[in-house]
Design an enzyme around this catalytic site. Sequence first.
Site, mmCIF file in Angstrom:
data_model
loop_
_atom_site.group_PDB
_atom_site.id
_atom_site.type_symbol
_atom_site.label_atom_id
_atom_site.label_comp_id
_atom_site.label_asym_id
_atom_site.label_seq_id
_atom_site.Cartn_x
_atom_site.Cartn_y
_atom_site.Cartn_z
ATOM 1 N N ILE A 65 -2.507 1.382 -0.613
ATOM 2 C CA ILE A 65 -2.687 -0.063 -0.732
ATOM 3 C C ILE A 65 -4.182 -0.382 -0.727
ATOM 4 C CG2 ILE A 65 -1.982 -2.330 0.119
ATOM 5 C CD1 ILE A 65 0.228 -0.930 1.732
ATOM 6 N N PRO A 66 -4.873 -0.046 -1.820
ATOM 7 C CA PRO A 66 -6.300 -0.402 -1.890
ATOM 8 C C PRO A 66 -6.439 -1.920 -1.852
ATOM 9 C CG PRO A 66 -5.526 0.471 -4.001
ATOM 10 C CD PRO A 66 -4.405 0.624 -3.035
ATOM 11 N N HIS A 67 -7.454 -2.391 -1.140
ATOM 12 C CA HIS A 67 -7.631 -3.831 -1.006
ATOM 13 C C HIS A 67 -9.085 -4.183 -0.744
ATOM 14 C CE1 HIS A 67 -6.705 -2.187 2.994
ATOM 15 N NE2 HIS A 67 -7.522 -3.109 3.460
ATOM 16 N N GLY A 68 -9.401 -5.426 -1.021
ATOM 17 C CA GLY A 68 -10.756 -5.891 -0.781
ATOM 18 C C GLY A 68 -10.847 -7.392 -0.953
#
Length: 149
Positions: A65-68
Amino acid sequence: MKLGEYLDKTMILPELTASTKEEVLAELVAPVIAACPQLDAESVVNVLRERESLGTTGIGDGIAIPHGKLDNLDRIILVAGRSTGGVDFEALDFKLCTIFFLVLAPEQVAGMHLRILAQISRLLKDPEFRSSFLSAPDADVLWHLLNNA
């Protein structure tokens, strides 16, 4: 809260072609750039890389779950992707990742950002949901599954 409130059908990638973590990030960001031309792909990928440098977002069980957070975003954007072959995303359990959710949020909505991450995590802890996600034949079935989750 339903994921469908934050997910557009154009943000569902039923078959990622990427074979590396870097390629996955770029492939997940591509539909975001198409929908939000004010964003710069390299800048968005850099935000994701910076987050990954703090610790992998490959949480295990084939999930990443890449996030930014981005200054110039006015709403939360989700992208769902699937890789049938799996990609080494440096997951905590050292297994290949097959299910990907990209979460991008405006800088000022941290609370909602965290609630969406928690909702995705809850959904993906369910082996039946993961199985349905992985076996969905196309983007339409994935959309229906995620829109009702």
